[in-house]
Every structure is written in structure tokens, then in C-alpha cells.
Motif scaffolding. Structure first.
Motif, PDB file in Angstrom:
ATOM      1  N   ILE A   1      45.324  41.750  40.299  1.00 44.39           N
ATOM      2  CA  ILE A   1      45.567  40.684  40.861  1.00 44.39           C
ATOM      3  C   ILE A   1      46.008  39.247  40.456  1.00 44.39           C
ATOM      4  CG2 ILE A   1      44.720  38.817  42.371  1.00 44.39           C
ATOM      5  CD1 ILE A   1      42.467  40.761  42.973  1.00 44.39           C
ATOM      6  N   TYR A   2      47.345  39.200  41.734  1.00 43.15           N
ATOM      7  CA  TYR A   2      48.348  38.150  40.542  1.00 43.15           C
ATOM      8  C   TYR A   2      48.351  36.663  41.687  1.00 43.15           C
ATOM      9  CZ  TYR A   2      51.730  38.273  44.018  1.00 43.15           C
ATOM     10  OH  TYR A   2      52.908  38.859  44.991  1.00 43.15           O
ATOM     11  N   THR A   3      48.737  35.977  41.233  1.00 41.92           N
ATOM     12  CA  THR A   3      48.696  34.739  42.090  1.00 41.92           C
ATOM     13  C   THR A   3      50.303  34.458  41.323  1.00 41.92           C
ATOM     14  OG1 THR A   3      47.980  33.343  40.316  1.00 41.92           O
ATOM     15  CG2 THR A   3      46.950  34.212  42.769  1.00 41.92           C
ATOM     16  N   GLY A   4      51.260  33.848  42.455  1.00 41.37           N
ATOM     17  CA  GLY A   4      52.686  32.890  42.213  1.00 41.37           C
ATOM     18  C   GLY A   4      53.183  31.934  42.799  1.00 41.37           C
TER      19      GLY A   4
ATOM     20  N   TYR B   1      55.065  43.730  41.909  1.00 43.78           N
ATOM     21  CA  TYR B   1      54.181  42.817  42.414  1.00 43.78           C
ATOM     22  C   TYR B   1      54.768  42.890  43.865  1.00 43.78           C
ATOM     23  CZ  TYR B   1      54.600  41.034  38.466  1.00 43.78           C
ATOM     24  OH  TYR B   1      54.401  39.471  37.081  1.00 43.78           O
ATOM     25  N   LEU B   2      53.293  43.482  44.465  1.00 39.88           N
ATOM     26  CA  LEU B   2      53.491  43.224  46.428  1.00 39.88           C
ATOM     27  C   LEU B   2      52.144  42.227  46.834  1.00 39.88           C
ATOM     28  CD1 LEU B   2      54.787  44.561  48.598  1.00 39.88           C
ATOM     29  CD2 LEU B   2      52.940  46.257  48.114  1.00 39.88           C
TER      30      LEU B   2
ATOM     31  N   ILE C   1      56.110  39.993  50.262  1.00 36.59           N
ATOM     32  CA  ILE C   1      57.040  39.701  49.028  1.00 36.59           C
ATOM     33  C   ILE C   1      56.909  41.232  48.191  1.00 36.59           C
ATOM     34  CG2 ILE C   1      55.632  38.363  48.506  1.00 36.59           C
ATOM     35  CD1 ILE C   1      58.071  36.650  46.935  1.00 36.59           C
ATOM     36  N   LEU C   2      58.514  41.732  47.729  1.00 32.78           N
ATOM     37  CA  LEU C   2      57.778  42.729  46.949  1.00 32.78           C
ATOM     38  C   LEU C   2      59.026  42.215  45.619  1.00 32.78           C
ATOM     39  CD1 LEU C   2      57.057  45.559  45.383  1.00 32.78           C
ATOM     40  CD2 LEU C   2      59.196  46.881  46.928  1.00 32.78           C
ATOM     41  N   SER C   3      58.437  42.768  44.236  1.00 37.72           N
ATOM     42  CA  SER C   3      59.476  41.649  43.093  1.00 37.72           C
ATOM     43  C   SER C   3      59.429  43.442  42.273  1.00 37.72           C
ATOM     44  CB  SER C   3      58.390  41.038  42.931  1.00 37.72           C
ATOM     45  OG  SER C   3      58.548  40.104  43.728  1.00 37.72           O
TER      46      SER C   3
END
Length: 150
Positions: free
Chosen positions: A44-47, A141-142, A127-129
Motif C-alpha cells: 500500500i502506498y501514500t503520496g 502505483y495505482l 492516478i497511475l504511475s
């Protein structure tokens, strides 16, 4: 200190000119969260990211990601991109990935595609990175981003 005052004055002037001509806010700060993949590992990510939009739709900005789960890393960098009035945007730029468990820094090239629905100063959208990393690995990242323009 005088340089900082000059930069702030230029920022205020550019914001006023941009907003008057486009009925939009040139500064945009967004927080995102979602899933990320690195090889066959998932976390899991946060940004958070900041973008400044010019009158012609081109943007400059910066990003910071924090990933926790099967793998732990942090990524930071700069972005250059294009946004359209429809809400779609693309960007790319250099950065650095810090692999926390390995205490290792690697260069990366990030590409991002996003879509934002705007409601007054607020925005929300997917957002897709994709980060191509110097050790020939990659991180994807999605997620969903919520932002505020000013």
C-alpha cells in the motif's frame, strides 16, 4: 531573504495572471493512496504531489511516495507534464527511490497519467504511475488522488 521575497512576489503575480485568464488555480496539491507493485510483491502506498500549471497547460511539480507492506520504499522527484481542460494529464520526470530495508538509493524515471474531476477548488480522480528504476526493476502505483487548487 531578498531572493525569497522576489520569488514570492513573482509567484503571486503569476497566480493572479493565470487565474484571471483561465478561471483556474495554477497551484495544485494532491494526496494519493492505493496499491503498488514491485516485481511480484504488493504494498500500500501514500503520496503527495505539487504541480504548478502554466497558461499553456504545461506543468512542473514534485512528488513524494511512501510504500509499506511486502516491500518498503520512499520515492521523491520532479515532474514535467501537460494537463488538458478535460481533466486528463500526463507527466514524467527524474527521481530517487530509497529502499528502506536495504538502505540503498537508486535513480528512477517516473511517468504518470491521471484524470481529475474538479469541484470548485477541489479535485478527485484516478492516478497511475510507473517508475523505471536504475537496477532494471520497476514499481507501479495505482490509486486515487484528492487535491486542492489555489
Amino acid at each position: 531573504m531578498q531572493t525569497l521575497n522576489i520569488l514570492l512576489l513573482l509567484l503571486v503575480i503569476s497566480r493572479a495572471g493565470y487565474a484571471a485568464e483561465n478561471n483556474q488555480h495554477p497551484h495544485h496539491v494532491a494526496a494519493a493512496t492505493g496499491y503498488s507493485w514491485h516485481g511480484n510483491e504488493e504494498s500500500i502506498y501514500t503520496g503527495i504531489d505539487y504541480t504548478y500549471g502554466f497558461q499553456n497547460g504545461f506543468t512542473v511539480g514534485a512528488f513524494l511516495e511512501d510504500v509499506r507492506g511486502d516491500y518498503d520504499l520512499q520515492a521523491v522527484g520532479f515532474m514535467f507534464g501537460k494537463q488538458w481542460e478535460s481533466g486528463f494529464s500526463v507527466s514524467a520526470g527524474p527521481g530517487v527511490e530509497y529502499k528502506i530495508k536495504k538502505d540503498k538509493y537508486l535513480l528512477l524515471l517516473r511517468t504518470t497519467a491521471a484524470y481529475n474531476w474538479h469541484f470548485s477548488n477541489w479535485s478527485i480522480g484516478p492516478i497511475l504511475s510507473f517508475d523505471a528504476i536504475e537496477d532494471a526493476s520497476n514499481t507501479t502505483y495505482l490509486g486515487i488522488a484528492v487535491g486542492y487548487g489555489f
